[in-house]
Design an enzyme around this catalytic site. Structure first.
Site, mmCIF file in Angstrom:
data_model
loop_
_atom_site.group_PDB
_atom_site.id
_atom_site.type_symbol
_atom_site.label_atom_id
_atom_site.label_comp_id
_atom_site.label_asym_id
_atom_site.label_seq_id
_atom_site.Cartn_x
_atom_site.Cartn_y
_atom_site.Cartn_z
ATOM 1 N N GLY A 129 -18.425 -26.450 17.146
ATOM 2 C CA GLY A 129 -17.230 -27.214 17.498
ATOM 3 C C GLY A 129 -16.036 -26.277 17.438
ATOM 4 O O GLY A 129 -16.150 -25.079 17.696
ATOM 5 N N SER B 146 -12.970 -26.620 19.108
ATOM 6 C CA SER B 146 -12.022 -26.590 20.224
ATOM 7 C C SER B 146 -10.821 -27.500 19.987
ATOM 8 O O SER B 146 -9.861 -27.474 20.763
ATOM 9 C CB SER B 146 -12.729 -26.970 21.534
ATOM 10 O OG SER B 146 -13.345 -28.243 21.431
ATOM 11 N N ARG B 147 -10.866 -28.273 18.910
ATOM 12 C CA ARG B 147 -9.764 -29.203 18.607
ATOM 13 C C ARG B 147 -9.861 -29.617 17.135
ATOM 14 O O ARG B 147 -10.791 -29.254 16.426
ATOM 15 C CB ARG B 147 -9.850 -30.445 19.500
ATOM 16 C CG ARG B 147 -11.119 -31.260 19.284
ATOM 17 C CD ARG B 147 -11.208 -32.458 20.236
ATOM 18 N NE ARG B 147 -11.371 -32.008 21.604
ATOM 19 C CZ ARG B 147 -12.570 -31.780 22.175
ATOM 20 N NH1 ARG B 147 -13.681 -31.982 21.485
ATOM 21 N NH2 ARG B 147 -12.653 -31.371 23.407
ATOM 22 N N GLY B 148 -8.869 -30.369 16.678
ATOM 23 C CA GLY B 148 -8.940 -31.038 15.386
ATOM 24 C C GLY B 148 -9.065 -30.117 14.188
ATOM 25 O O GLY B 148 -8.461 -29.042 14.126
ATOM 26 N N ILE B 149 -9.852 -30.545 13.218
ATOM 27 C CA ILE B 149 -10.002 -29.818 11.972
ATOM 28 C C ILE B 149 -10.583 -28.426 12.215
ATOM 29 O O ILE B 149 -10.127 -27.436 11.639
ATOM 30 C CB ILE B 149 -10.879 -30.615 10.989
ATOM 31 C CG1 ILE B 149 -10.126 -31.861 10.504
ATOM 32 C CG2 ILE B 149 -11.297 -29.740 9.800
ATOM 33 C CD1 ILE B 149 -10.969 -32.805 9.664
ATOM 34 N N LYS C 89 -19.325 -27.443 23.209
ATOM 35 C CA LYS C 89 -19.729 -27.867 24.554
ATOM 36 C C LYS C 89 -18.567 -27.954 25.537
ATOM 37 O O LYS C 89 -18.783 -27.978 26.745
ATOM 38 C CB LYS C 89 -20.415 -29.234 24.487
ATOM 39 C CG LYS C 89 -21.746 -29.226 23.743
ATOM 40 C CD LYS C 89 -22.574 -30.454 24.062
ATOM 41 C CE LYS C 89 -21.846 -31.739 23.706
ATOM 42 N NZ LYS C 89 -22.666 -32.931 24.043
ATOM 43 N N ASP D 239 -24.611 -26.237 22.968
ATOM 44 C CA ASP D 239 -25.018 -27.529 22.431
ATOM 45 C C ASP D 239 -25.873 -27.223 21.211
ATOM 46 O O ASP D 239 -26.983 -26.663 21.348
ATOM 47 C CB ASP D 239 -25.815 -28.313 23.469
ATOM 48 C CG ASP D 239 -26.242 -29.694 22.997
ATOM 49 O OD1 ASP D 239 -26.251 -29.936 21.770
ATOM 50 O OD2 ASP D 239 -26.586 -30.529 23.854
ATOM 51 N N TYR E 101 -24.769 -43.519 10.815
ATOM 52 C CA TYR E 101 -23.772 -42.461 10.697
ATOM 53 C C TYR E 101 -23.802 -41.841 9.309
ATOM 54 O O TYR E 101 -23.756 -40.611 9.155
ATOM 55 C CB TYR E 101 -22.377 -43.011 10.998
ATOM 56 C CG TYR E 101 -21.258 -42.022 10.746
ATOM 57 C CD1 TYR E 101 -21.188 -40.833 11.457
ATOM 58 C CD2 TYR E 101 -20.278 -42.278 9.785
ATOM 59 C CE1 TYR E 101 -20.165 -39.918 11.223
ATOM 60 C CE2 TYR E 101 -19.254 -41.375 9.540
ATOM 61 C CZ TYR E 101 -19.200 -40.190 10.268
ATOM 62 O OH TYR E 101 -18.191 -39.291 10.026
ATOM 63 N N LYS F 91 -24.354 -37.884 8.350
ATOM 64 C CA LYS F 91 -23.392 -37.060 7.621
ATOM 65 C C LYS F 91 -23.980 -36.569 6.299
ATOM 66 O O LYS F 91 -23.775 -35.423 5.897
ATOM 67 C CB LYS F 91 -22.105 -37.836 7.352
ATOM 68 C CG LYS F 91 -21.240 -38.053 8.565
ATOM 69 C CD LYS F 91 -20.848 -36.767 9.289
ATOM 70 C CE LYS F 91 -19.913 -35.882 8.516
ATOM 71 N NZ LYS F 91 -19.445 -34.713 9.336
#
Length: 289
Positions: A12, A14-17, A37, A69, A163, A167
């Protein structure tokens, strides 16, 4: 210690945290590989691997974006190989990528169940497994999973068992790998926010702008991650860290700089054990669940 010249492989980001963590490391002069992705812009989500690399390099680091992915073993192997070819090794692995669906058992489609477990639990295992041979060669190797403490309270399962299982699968990687690779000096830890964080997931899944205004900025998690990754790996492993508690250990006492942007008390995140609230300095409103 700083992260200057350290190479971070992040799922991941590309944004956020994930992006916030990458930018904090970049300010030290780190190399950050963003394996995600998002290759082209999505009108519903900000950022791509390419825009992330631009921001990383503008912040003072070196970046590499790789389309990946993390459910696909061949793609993960190729992404790790690209990271090693570009930067000569891997010092830090950050398992940031995650999929979420807050649905009950009868409302959870099996393709969504498979996505969450494929990205969260399996993806974390696979990315870690592929990075570990390179981490064994690093001077201060770390794996950091963006996953919660293993608090087996029924309230975290009753409304979204699929979920939570996914996690907690990430967190079980922390529990097991920390002991498995302790002799190799590889720190394996989890980090989780005390409060909701203003990300696309909060805005798109948890409650839109109203929830975002009760959330802190991703920079609080980034600063906590930086503190953890700067610690000697042989002295800090097998821990389930909470961002505010980490920063309190670092001498931070004013958390208002992280928001919420709407003022007032932030709302607590999922999965935060009750005992944590006896230790934190901030007041937070009701727990999500």
């Amino acid at each position: 210690m700083t992260l200057k010249d350290k190479t971070i492989f992040m799922s991941g980001g590309s944004r956020g945290i994930g992006l916030a963590i990458a930018l904090r490391a970049a300010r030290d002069g780190a190399n950050v590989v963003v394996a995600a992705k998002t290759d082209s812009p999505n009108p519903k989500l900000p950022g791509t691997i390419h825009s992330a690399v631009e921001e990383i390099e503008a912040a003072g680091g070196k970046g590499l974006g790789v389309v990946c992915d993390i459910r696909d073993e061949a793609q993960v192997e190729a992404a790790v190989a690209a990271a090693v070819e570009r930067f000569g090794g891997i010092d830090i692995c950050i398992n940031n990528a995650s999929a979420m669906a807050l649905t009950g058992t009868l409302q959870t489609e099996m393709k969504r169940y498979d996505l969450m477990n494929g990205v969260n639990a399996r993806g974390t295992f696979l990315v870690s497994k592929t990075c570990i041979p390179h981490l064994k060669q690093a001077e201060n190797p770390h794996i950091l999973n963006l996953s919660p403490p293993l608090d087996m309270s029924a309230k975290w399962f009753r409304n979204h068992v699929a979920y939570t299982m996914a996690k907690f699968g990430m967190s079980m990687c922390t529990l097991g790998m920390a002991e498995e690779f302790r002799k190799d000096g590889i720190a394996v830890n989890s980090l989780w926010p005390l409060t909701a964080i203003d990300t696309a997931a909060v805005r798109n899944v948890l409650g839109g702008d109203a929830m975002a205004k009760m959330s802190r900025s991703p920079e609080i998690v980034a600063d906590a991650a930086h503190a953890i990754l700067s610690r000697p790996s042989r002295e800090a492993t097998g821990q389930f860290y909470i961002d505010e508690l980490v920063l309190m250990e670092e001498g931070v006492s004013d958390f208002s700089v992280y928001g919420p942007q709407g003022g007032g008390e932030p709302v607590a995140d999922f999965f935060v054990p009750d005992w944590v609230f006896d230790k934190v300095s901030s007041k937070v409103s009701h727990m999500l669940g």
